[in-house]
Each structure stands twice: as structure tokens, then as C-alpha cells.
Design an enzyme around this catalytic site. Sequence first.
Site, PDB file in Angstrom:
ATOM      1  N   ARG A  74      -5.079  -4.539  37.324  1.00 42.51           N
ATOM      2  CA  ARG A  74      -5.752  -3.199  37.803  1.00 42.51           C
ATOM      3  C   ARG A  74      -7.216  -3.353  37.596  1.00 42.51           C
ATOM      4  O   ARG A  74      -7.930  -3.026  38.491  1.00 42.51           O
ATOM      5  CB  ARG A  74      -5.237  -2.236  37.166  1.00 42.51           C
ATOM      6  CG  ARG A  74      -5.760  -0.994  37.410  1.00 42.51           C
ATOM      7  CD  ARG A  74      -5.066   0.361  37.263  1.00 42.51           C
ATOM      8  NE  ARG A  74      -3.967   0.420  36.120  1.00 42.51           N
ATOM      9  CZ  ARG A  74      -4.463   0.597  34.964  1.00 42.51           C
ATOM     10  NH1 ARG A  74      -5.420   0.805  34.579  1.00 42.51           N
ATOM     11  NH2 ARG A  74      -3.319   0.586  33.924  1.00 42.51           N
ATOM     12  N   TYR A 134     -13.817  10.858  60.503  1.00 49.07           N
ATOM     13  CA  TYR A 134     -12.479  10.520  60.856  1.00 49.07           C
ATOM     14  C   TYR A 134     -11.442  11.500  60.308  1.00 49.07           C
ATOM     15  O   TYR A 134     -11.642  12.208  59.197  1.00 49.07           O
ATOM     16  CB  TYR A 134     -12.204   9.182  59.854  1.00 49.07           C
ATOM     17  CG  TYR A 134     -10.942   8.755  59.777  1.00 49.07           C
ATOM     18  CD1 TYR A 134     -10.259   8.087  60.881  1.00 49.07           C
ATOM     19  CD2 TYR A 134     -10.182   8.669  58.617  1.00 49.07           C
ATOM     20  CE1 TYR A 134      -8.793   7.708  60.862  1.00 49.07           C
ATOM     21  CE2 TYR A 134      -8.844   8.176  58.287  1.00 49.07           C
ATOM     22  CZ  TYR A 134      -8.355   7.551  59.450  1.00 49.07           C
ATOM     23  OH  TYR A 134      -7.085   7.090  59.497  1.00 49.07           O
ATOM     24  N   ASP A 167     -19.722   6.202  55.695  1.00 56.39           N
ATOM     25  CA  ASP A 167     -18.826   5.237  56.111  1.00 56.39           C
ATOM     26  C   ASP A 167     -19.257   4.245  57.300  1.00 56.39           C
ATOM     27  O   ASP A 167     -19.482   4.824  58.458  1.00 56.39           O
ATOM     28  CB  ASP A 167     -17.821   6.255  56.437  1.00 56.39           C
ATOM     29  CG  ASP A 167     -16.536   5.707  57.019  1.00 56.39           C
ATOM     30  OD1 ASP A 167     -16.376   4.542  57.446  1.00 56.39           O
ATOM     31  OD2 ASP A 167     -15.430   6.417  56.976  1.00 56.39           O
ATOM     32  N   LYS A 173      -9.824  -2.233  59.533  1.00 54.97           N
ATOM     33  CA  LYS A 173     -10.463  -2.451  60.894  1.00 54.97           C
ATOM     34  C   LYS A 173     -11.032  -3.425  61.210  1.00 54.97           C
ATOM     35  O   LYS A 173     -10.380  -4.493  60.991  1.00 54.97           O
ATOM     36  CB  LYS A 173     -11.200  -1.039  61.100  1.00 54.97           C
ATOM     37  CG  LYS A 173     -10.635   0.331  60.539  1.00 54.97           C
ATOM     38  CD  LYS A 173      -9.446   0.832  61.050  1.00 54.97           C
ATOM     39  CE  LYS A 173      -8.686   1.811  60.273  1.00 54.97           C
ATOM     40  NZ  LYS A 173      -9.233   3.123  60.230  1.00 54.97           N
TER      41      LYS A 173
HETATM   42  C1  LIG Z   1      -9.331   4.287  59.430  1.00 57.00           C
HETATM   43  C2  LIG Z   1     -10.558   4.768  59.006  1.00 57.00           C
HETATM   44  C3  LIG Z   1     -10.604   5.513  57.534  1.00 57.00           C
HETATM   45  C4  LIG Z   1      -9.385   5.381  56.666  1.00 57.00           C
HETATM   46  O1  LIG Z   1      -9.103   4.138  56.388  1.00 57.00           O
HETATM   47  P1  LIG Z   1      -7.615   3.695  55.919  1.00 57.00           P
HETATM   48  O2  LIG Z   1      -7.758   2.312  55.699  1.00 57.00           O
HETATM   49  O3  LIG Z   1      -6.842   3.886  57.132  1.00 57.00           O
HETATM   50  O4  LIG Z   1      -7.107   4.544  54.718  1.00 57.00           O
HETATM   51  C5  LIG Z   1     -11.769   5.992  57.183  1.00 57.00           C
HETATM   52  N1  LIG Z   1     -13.082   5.951  57.920  1.00 57.00           N
HETATM   53  C6  LIG Z   1     -12.955   5.466  59.118  1.00 57.00           C
HETATM   54  C7  LIG Z   1     -14.134   5.657  59.984  1.00 57.00           C
HETATM   55  C8  LIG Z   1     -11.549   5.100  59.634  1.00 57.00           C
HETATM   56  O5  LIG Z   1     -11.390   4.700  61.102  1.00 57.00           O
END
Ligand SMILES: *Cc1c(COP(=O)(O)O)cnc(C)c1O
Length: 378
Positions: free
Chosen positions: A47, A99, A173, A198
Site C-alpha cells: 500500500r 467531468y 485535471d 483514458k
Molecule cells: C474519466 C475522468 C475522470 C475520472 O477518472 P476515473 O478513472 O474514471 O475514475 C476525471 N476527469 C476526467 C476529465 C475524466 O475524463
Amino acid sequence: MKFETLAIHAGQEPDPNNGAVMTPVYLTSTYMQDGIGKPRQGYEYSRTLNPTRKALQDCLAELESGSWGLAFASGMAATDTVLRMLKSGDHVVAGNDVYGGTFRLFDKVLRRFGLDFTFADTTDPENLAEALTPATKIVWLETPSNPLLSVTDIRAVAEIIKRHPSQPLLVVDNTFATPYLQRPLELGADLVVHSMTKYLGGHSDVVGGAIIGKDKELGAQLAYLQNAIGGIQGPMDSFLVLRGIKTLPVRMDRHFENAKKIVQFLEKQKSIQQIFYPFHESHPQQKIALAQMRNGGGMISFVLKDKDAARRVAEATKIFTLAESLGGVESLIEVPAAMTHLSTQGSTLEVDAGLVRLSVGIENAEDLIADLEQALKA
Ligand SMILES: *Cc1c(COP(=O)(O)O)cnc(C)c1O
């Protein structure tokens, strides 16, 4: 070293024990100690740290021009861990088209713990400044944003924030752009957050998240929280993201080439009312996008004149798969109002029912255009 070289080598050395070129997947929860309190190479419990996760974390740090990186089980686990730096009564300013899951975490979950949120139009830095209060501890940007691909001038926002007495941290982000297109830490951000699910993973086969920063003290604070909360990325998933990152620059270039051709096709369609693409001349922040991003990326949204047609089109494509998520090698299509952004319904962040979002993959562009052409006629 340049980005393409770092994407393949940063954080990764051939295994010193046997020369394995690829980073091994260290499926171990614990590590032998040479004596009490004397772990061999700093590893005690997975962890806290695992060698496969460490390789990924080190790679992420280099790609984002940071000095440290932390990998989490998902983008939301990373986001939640950043917010755990705050305490009851603290205030956060976030973009008003973040998001859907980020909005849900902030508005529905974290408000219950006494955190306060203001959702503002971050594309206008002056407007964002008005939302700052003496209690503001974090400014949360998403650029390009999801699903409207609006672009925020990171440097301009960083400058405004530094002048404000509450000195909030600037968090970006960077999921849509990836460090190949845009590096927020170089533009004044304090932390970068990713959904590695992504583009970084890039093959729709893993869920993961990351936080990257420069400041060592912030890094220590977040590593402490990562270990205390435990939302870590496992070794197998860390390996998959590490492997995905190796082809990130090649994939991002092709995503862009294909997206450009699709935008040119969409422009000519009479059934389309508006296109949202950062490098498109109709985009209100095109100039900032051109200055801030290496290319326009692979995400395109558009609004159909006939709102009811959005669902029909999304259900009629054959190569574009109807699915949530984005950033993989395969093309995806979705209707945000009914899918990824359903949780924003009835709020100020609600999205247009006629909006269609494309995650343009790296298939042949002509095949993709032919698919959209038949679907738009459906
Ligand atoms: C998908 C996404 C998230 C969340 O991520 P997960 O891996 O699905 O928890 C956060 N910000 C953006 C811009 C995203 O496209």
C-alpha cells in the site's frame, strides 16, 4: 531527453537481477526486512509502495515536468485524495463544466463533510477571481473540459491566484490533453491530476488515476494521504498504464490527425448546429488552445439541430462504439446528457440533450468518416 524518449524509458531500467527489459509486475504485498525497521530497498508494504507502481509514478513525474507522482486506483480516487488535504470550512472553486464524476464527488459527497464549492466559468480568469473567497484553498481546472472542450488559460489563472491573499493551490485535471499536449506544472499549476483510464492507459483495459507535482512538501503530504487512505493502483494495473504510456506520443499524433479530418467532415453537415474542438476556428478560446497545447487532441463534441437525433446517431454508428469513457485506440461515441453527465441533470452544469461526444480513435480516418456519414443519415 525529449518526451518520446522519456515516455519509453523514464522510471524504467532493465531489471538489475536478470536484465528483463520490461518492468516486472511485482505481485507482492510485503517485503523481507534485513532486521527490524531495516527494509531492503525502502519497500515494506505494497500500500505504501510497490516497485511496479514506483516505476509508473517516476515516469509520470518526468512526463509532467514534476518531481514526484502518485498512482491511484482511479481518477476519482486521485481527485478524492487531493481534496483530503482540506478541512471542514474550506472552499474550492471548480470549473462549471468539469467531468460529471468530479462534480458528483464535490457536490454530493464532499459537501457533506463541510467543504464548500463554487462552480465558475474558468475560461474567463477575471470571472474566476470573483469566485475566490478568503477560505478558498483549491482552484480546480479542467482544460480542455469534458464534454464541451472549453479551454482555460492556465498561466493567466495561476497569476491571478498567486496575487490572492488565500493563496489557493491550482489543480489541473490534464486527462484530455495528456502531458504530451500540455504541461500545466510548467504554466504555474501546483498539481496535475489524471484519469489514467483514458489516454495514458490508452487501450480501454485499465482504470487508474494520478497526482503529479513539483513541490516536495506537497508530495510528502499527498504520499502520506495515499498511504493513509489506500486508494492505490495495483501492480498489474500500473504495468498496463506503463506499457500504454510508451506509445502515447504516437497515439496522440494519430488521434489528432483523425480528429482534424473528422472536424472537416462535420463542418459540412447541415444537421449540425455547433462543433466543439479546441483548434477549430469557431472555438472561443482557439488562440489559447493553440498557444497552450501541442495539438488539438482527439475529443470532439457537436450539437445536432434536432435534439432528438443525438440518441439516434449515437446508436447508429458501427465502428464508433456506443460507450462511456474515452482516450482508447478505438473510437467511441456517446450522448453526455444521458450517459457520462447524467449526474449534472437539473444542476447549472446540465448539458444540452442534443450534444454528441466523440472519442476519435486511431483507426483509418476514411472508415470513421464513412461510419459517421451513415449514422447522421439514420
Ligand atoms: C474519466 C475522468 C475522470 C475520472 O477518472 P476515473 O478513472 O474514471 O475514475 C476525471 N476527469 C476526467 C476529465 C475524466 O475524463
